[in-house]
Scaffold this active site. Structure first.
Site, short mmCIF file in Angstrom:
data_model
loop_
_atom_site.label_atom_id
_atom_site.label_comp_id
_atom_site.label_asym_id
_atom_site.label_seq_id
_atom_site.Cartn_x
_atom_site.Cartn_y
_atom_site.Cartn_z
N TYR A 154 -12.47 -2.39 -2.94
CA TYR A 154 -12.77 -2.34 -1.32
C TYR A 154 -14.34 -2.31 -1.56
O TYR A 154 -15.03 -1.75 -0.62
CB TYR A 154 -12.27 -1.16 -0.67
CG TYR A 154 -10.99 -1.51 -0.41
CD1 TYR A 154 -10.55 -2.60 0.51
CD2 TYR A 154 -9.90 -0.85 -0.51
CE1 TYR A 154 -9.34 -2.69 0.86
CE2 TYR A 154 -8.62 -0.96 -0.37
CZ TYR A 154 -7.97 -2.07 0.54
OH TYR A 154 -7.04 -2.27 0.91
N GLU A 176 -9.80 -9.89 -7.50
CA GLU A 176 -8.86 -8.91 -7.25
C GLU A 176 -7.93 -8.72 -8.47
O GLU A 176 -7.58 -7.77 -8.93
CB GLU A 176 -8.26 -8.91 -5.90
CG GLU A 176 -9.16 -8.44 -4.55
CD GLU A 176 -8.80 -8.99 -3.27
OE1 GLU A 176 -7.50 -9.30 -3.38
OE2 GLU A 176 -9.58 -8.92 -2.42
N LYS A 206 0.91 -1.29 0.02
CA LYS A 206 -0.02 0.07 -0.02
C LYS A 206 0.95 1.26 0.07
O LYS A 206 2.11 1.30 0.16
CB LYS A 206 -0.90 -0.11 1.44
CG LYS A 206 -2.09 -1.23 1.20
CD LYS A 206 -2.64 -1.26 2.71
CE LYS A 206 -3.80 -2.17 2.54
NZ LYS A 206 -4.78 -2.14 3.64
N HIS A 263 -1.89 -5.49 1.53
CA HIS A 263 -2.96 -6.09 1.47
C HIS A 263 -2.90 -7.47 0.77
O HIS A 263 -1.88 -7.71 0.00
CB HIS A 263 -3.91 -5.25 0.31
CG HIS A 263 -5.10 -6.18 -0.20
ND1 HIS A 263 -6.19 -6.30 0.40
CD2 HIS A 263 -5.28 -7.25 -1.24
CE1 HIS A 263 -7.11 -7.07 -0.18
NE2 HIS A 263 -6.54 -7.49 -1.28
N ASN A 267 -1.83 -0.06 7.42
CA ASN A 267 -1.14 -1.36 7.73
C ASN A 267 -0.45 -1.88 6.44
O ASN A 267 -0.13 -3.29 6.47
CB ASN A 267 -2.50 -2.31 8.39
CG ASN A 267 -3.47 -2.49 7.27
OD1 ASN A 267 -3.44 -1.98 5.96
ND2 ASN A 267 -4.55 -3.13 7.64
P1 IDP Z 1 -7.49 -6.98 5.55
O1 IDP Z 1 -7.00 -6.04 4.84
O2 IDP Z 1 -6.67 -7.63 6.51
O3 IDP Z 1 -8.14 -8.05 4.69
P2 IDP Z 1 -10.13 -5.98 5.81
O4 IDP Z 1 -11.19 -6.10 7.06
O5 IDP Z 1 -10.79 -6.46 4.67
O6 IDP Z 1 -8.80 -6.26 6.31
O7 IDP Z 1 -10.25 -4.45 5.65
C1 IDP Z 1 -9.44 -3.73 4.83
C2 IDP Z 1 -8.68 -2.52 4.90
O8 IDP Z 1 -9.41 -1.62 5.35
C3 IDP Z 1 -7.71 -2.74 5.95
O9 IDP Z 1 -6.58 -3.69 5.61
C4 IDP Z 1 -7.45 -1.55 6.60
O10 IDP Z 1 -6.51 -0.89 5.67
C5 IDP Z 1 -8.89 -0.79 6.40
N1 IDP Z 1 -9.43 -0.76 7.61
C6 IDP Z 1 -10.39 -1.89 7.90
N2 IDP Z 1 -11.18 -1.58 9.45
C7 IDP Z 1 -10.58 -0.18 9.63
C8 IDP Z 1 -10.63 0.38 10.59
O11 IDP Z 1 -11.60 0.25 11.54
N3 IDP Z 1 -10.20 1.73 10.44
C9 IDP Z 1 -9.38 2.29 9.39
N4 IDP Z 1 -9.26 1.46 8.51
C10 IDP Z 1 -9.73 0.29 8.46
#
Ligand code: IDP
Length: 149
Positions: free
Chosen positions: A49, A126, A9, A115, A112
């Site tokens: 997303y 994807e 990312k 992805h 984070n």
């Molecule tokens: P993943 O990336 O581990 O599969 P997902 O639940 O699919 O997790 O969420 C997608 C992305 O959305 C996360 O990697 C993160 O960047 C963002 N995200 C998810 N939950 C939150 C939140 O509560 N606050 C801010 N960003 C979030």
């Protein structure tokens, strides 16, 4: 052989972690079959997303993911979808185990750094957003027999 979609990312790119992250997947024994350096359009981000549309963090997530270039990759290997998720660590880096990518290099759920597809079906969906079929490269690796039976 199973394939997954992995993406470094914008924060991972800005922080100079491209080499470190790619190196982990190479050393694990997975095989790179597609890679692009690009900046997502808002449309691509919303498609990627789509499952999060309407959630409170969605607008911020889209802004974040289009804020700079990303490294889009297709990796292949035995159980690569689930194993690469383990290597990434929990979505919230604060809860990710220290040896994982997020556990080692990130602290905030909104930054984070990586992805990874959460299932083979997600991977297929994807990958089709980022790559045409002809852009994924089939190649034989001479050391494959030393990596998986
Ligand atoms: P993943 O990336 O581990 O599969 P997902 O639940 O699919 O997790 O969420 C997608 C992305 O959305 C996360 O990697 C993160 O960047 C963002 N995200 C998810 N939950 C939150 C939140 O509560 N606050 C801010 N960003 C979030």
């Amino acid at each position: 052989m199973e394939r997954t979609y992995l993406m470094i990312k914008p924060d991972g790119v800005q922080r100079g972690l491209i080499g470190e992250i790619i190196s982990r997947f190479e050393k694990k024994g997975f095989q790179l079959v597609g890679m692009k350096f690009l900046r997502l359009t808002k449309e691509m981000a919303e498609k990627h997303y789509a499952e999060h549309v309407g959630k409170p963090f969605f607008p911020g997530l889209v802004e974040y993911i289009i804020s700079g270039p990303v490294v889009a990759m297709c990796w292949e290997g035995k159980d690569v979808v689930s194993v690469s998720r383990e290597m990434m660590g929990a979505t919230n880096p604060a809860k990710a185990a220290p040896g994982t990518i997020r556990g080692a290099y990130a602290v905030d759920i909104g930054r984070n750094i990586i992805h990874g597809s959460d299932s083979p079906a997600s991977a297929e969906r994807e990958l089709s957003i980022y790559f045409n079929a002809g852009e994924l490269v089939e190649w034989d690796r001479s050391l494959q027999a030393w990596i998986a039976e």
